[in-house]
Design an enzyme around this catalytic site. Structure first.
Site, PDB file in Angstrom:
ATOM      1  CE  LYS A  37      -3.488  -2.728   0.788  1.00  0.00           C
ATOM      2  NZ  LYS A  37      -4.634  -2.935  -0.060  1.00  0.00           N
TER       3      LYS A  37
HETATM    4  C1  LIG Z   1      -0.755  -7.933   2.265  1.00  0.00           C
HETATM    5  C2  LIG Z   1      -1.888  -7.844   1.300  1.00  0.00           C
HETATM    6  N1  LIG Z   1      -1.911  -8.702   0.264  1.00  0.00           N
HETATM    7  C3  LIG Z   1      -2.916  -8.679  -0.629  1.00  0.00           C
HETATM    8  C4  LIG Z   1      -3.957  -7.792  -0.522  1.00  0.00           C
HETATM    9  C5  LIG Z   1      -5.034  -7.800  -1.565  1.00  0.00           C
HETATM   10  O1  LIG Z   1      -4.872  -6.714  -2.454  1.00  0.00           O
HETATM   11  P1  LIG Z   1      -6.115  -6.124  -3.220  1.00  0.00           P
HETATM   12  O2  LIG Z   1      -7.114  -5.733  -2.180  1.00  0.00           O
HETATM   13  O3  LIG Z   1      -5.596  -4.974  -3.980  1.00  0.00           O
HETATM   14  O4  LIG Z   1      -6.641  -7.220  -4.078  1.00  0.00           O
HETATM   15  C6  LIG Z   1      -3.982  -6.881   0.543  1.00  0.00           C
HETATM   16  C7  LIG Z   1      -5.055  -5.881   0.731  1.00  0.00           C
HETATM   17  O5  LIG Z   1      -5.442  -5.152  -0.081  1.00  0.00           O
HETATM   18  C8  LIG Z   1      -2.893  -6.888   1.452  1.00  0.00           C
HETATM   19  O6  LIG Z   1      -2.843  -6.002   2.438  1.00  0.00           O
HETATM   20  N1  LIG Z   2      -6.523  -5.311   2.047  1.00  0.00           N
HETATM   21  C1  LIG Z   2      -6.757  -3.947   2.328  1.00  0.00           C
HETATM   22  C2  LIG Z   2      -8.228  -3.667   2.238  1.00  0.00           C
HETATM   23  C3  LIG Z   2      -8.560  -2.506   1.405  1.00  0.00           C
HETATM   24  O1  LIG Z   2      -8.003  -2.562   0.142  1.00  0.00           O
HETATM   25  P1  LIG Z   2      -7.772  -1.263  -0.740  1.00  0.00           P
HETATM   26  O2  LIG Z   2      -6.648  -1.643  -1.630  1.00  0.00           O
HETATM   27  O3  LIG Z   2      -9.033  -1.005  -1.445  1.00  0.00           O
HETATM   28  O4  LIG Z   2      -7.416  -0.114   0.152  1.00  0.00           O
HETATM   29  C4  LIG Z   2      -6.141  -3.617   3.672  1.00  0.00           C
HETATM   30  O5  LIG Z   2      -5.272  -4.361   4.100  1.00  0.00           O
HETATM   31  O6  LIG Z   2      -6.514  -2.656   4.314  1.00  0.00           O
END
Ligand SMILES: Cc1ncc(COP(=O)(O)O)c(C=O)c1O
Ligand SMILES: N[C@@H](CCOP(=O)(O)O)C(=O)O
Length: 464
Positions: free
Chosen positions: A112
């Site tokens: 993120k």
């Molecule tokens: C460590 C981790 N892996 C994978 C994901 C999944 O990613 P996305 O929600 O973009 O599919 C998340 C949360 O978004 C995450 O925090």
């Molecule tokens: N997996 C995320 C949840 C939200 O996903 P986002 O990519 O839409 O912000 C988290 O760990 O907070």
């Protein structure tokens, strides 16, 4: 670049307005009016460039005239100068076919940061010199929360409220949010799961009077700028592995469908992507949707991969928009039907257009097996990344196709799961040394729209 809503009833916006708006006012998500393309020569020219340079080039068509090229480059240098690895997102080879793309070298140890470090700077730039105030309300299953708070803590013109499911994030993830002591940052533990938190955020956006009064803004991947920044590392990795001359495949641990959708965007822009593997845990709505057209949300089961414990994946709407031929009227009806019933059957001709994707549902045993295999290859994986690797190893792609698994979090965020799988933990990096001792600041609230709205509305400094 102009941005349109997937549901067709919201104003068409430029990049700056779309970034500040977050969710479209008709409940849809903003997407570019058309996918920009990078020529083969332009992709080849990315070879040898730094991460920040690559970001400035890949992002330029999305940003258009919202920033001049020198400012964009400067913001990218600042954002990616805060990463602990000189390559920002290094590639690590596991064997003759498998690679890891380590996306966890930012300040909060998850992918993120790659987008949110930049988004924080974009917010600041777009607010500079005006009297506008932003009230960010976000939902997190563990990682977005701390990355977003880190990106905007102590900013004068921004307040941030992060909702997380009480008891359903790891201790490290929770403490990364709650130990931040900043007047503009609020961590809110709610009863329920991530889907409940995300639905509350969308309901606040749907209250247009409230949204306008507080200057509601989004840090989740419903905000287009989040996804745009995530497109960059697909280019960065693929070029290092031979693109544009050689197609590269990616396996992506998936929850809200943001990260893997960014890979789809890279492919739409011209990057030769051989396959996008959508790897889910047992909360497998996306696997069912892609494998057999069954997009129906069950209840969320808590797992060792809490950040992927999601059953309603916001960004899937963006893919459905393309799969429905970008017909916003049709998609608005489809999404209204899903919102009423929490179920959608994707017709076969529509699903067939998603041929770039395959999917896999990885259970706990297969995740542990992948962590042990990676450990044997010299790497400690976090459980989310292990879900991606397990899916990659099961995909059966020809050996000559390089297959990159996105390593989305640092293993130190999940010490129990890692120790239970491989018998040893990864230490927290020194810069997070005091995390487990700091005092926590958290408000527990029921998952009720009125209560959350009242809390946000009275704590935001918008009128101060
Ligand atoms: C460590 C981790 N892996 C994978 C994901 C999944 O990613 P996305 O929600 O973009 O599919 C998340 C949360 O978004 C995450 O925090
Ligand atoms: N997996 C995320 C949840 C939200 O996903 P986002 O990519 O839409 O912000 C988290 O760990 O907070």
């Amino acid at each position: 670049m102009r941005y349109i809503s997937t549901r067709g009833q919201a104003p068409v916006l430029g990049f700056k307005a779309a970034t500040l708006a977050g969710l479209a006012s008709d409940g849809g998500l903003y997407v570019p009016e058309a996918w920009p393309r990078l020529s083969e020569a332009a992709i080849a020219d990315l070879a040898g460039r730094s991460y920040a340079e690559t970001a400035a080039i890949v992002l330029a068509p999305f940003i258009g005239d919202a920033l001049d090229p020198a400012t964009l480059r400067e913001l990218c240098e600042t954002a990616y100068g805060r990463f602990a690895h000189p390559a920002v997102t290094p590639l690590v080879q596991l064997d003759g076919q498998h690679w890891l793309l380590e996306l966890f070298h930012g300040p909060t140890l998850a992918f993120k940061d790659v987008a949110l470090q930049l988004l924080g700077l974009l917010f600041e730039r777009f607010l500079a010199g005006g009297d506008r105030h932003l009230t960010i309300v976000g939902a997190t299953s563990g990682d977005t929360g701390s990355a977003a708070i880190e990106a905007v803590a102590n900013r004068a013109h921004i307040d941030i409220f992060m909702l997380y499911p009480d008891g359903r994030v790891s201790d490290v993830q929770r403490r990364q949010m709650t130990t931040v002591d900043a007047p503009n940052a609020h961590s809110i533990a709610i009863d329920g799961d991530f889907d409940t938190a995300q639905a509350l955020v969308k309901a606040l956006f749907a209250d247009r009077a409230f949204a306008d009064r507080v200057g509601l803004a989004a840090v989740n991947s419903i905000n287009w700028a989040r996804l745009a920044a995530q497109v960059v590392y697909y280019f960065y990795a693929a070029v290092r592995l031979g693109a544009p001359g050689r197609p590269v495949a990616f396996s992506v641990p998936t929850g809200n469908f943001g990260d893997v959708f960014a890979g789809y965007v890279a492919a739409c822009m011209g990057l030769p992507v051989a396959r996008l593997i959508v790897a889910t845990n047992v909360n497998d709505i996306l696997h069912r949707a892609l494998a057999r057209g069954d997009y129906s949300a069950g209840t969320v089961a808590p797992t060792a991969t809490p950040s992927m414990d999601i059953q309603v994946s916001s960004n899937f709407e963006r893919l459905l928009f393309d799969l429905h031929g970008r017909d916003a009227g049709t998609l608005a009806g489809v999404m209204r039907g899903f919102e009423a019933t929490r179920a959608m059957a994707i017709p076969e001709p529509v699903r067939a257009r998603a041929g770039l994707f395959s999917s896999a549902r990885i259970d706990h045993a297969a995740m542990v097996e992948a962590m042990r295999w990676a450990h044997g290859a010299g790497t400690i994986l976090d459980p989310h990344s292990a879900i991606g690797l397990a899916a990659a190893r099961a995909a059966g792609l020809p050996r000559e196709v390089p297959l990159v698994t996105l390593a989305t979090a640092h293993p130190a965020k999940f010490p129990e799961a890692v120790t239970s799988a491989i018998g040893t933990a990864a230490p927290l990096p020194a810069r997070l040394g005091a995390l487990m001792e700091g005092r926590e600041h958290v408000t527990h609230l029921p998952a009720t729209l009125d209560v959350i709205r009242e809390f946000v509305g009275t704590r935001t400094r918008v009128a101060a």
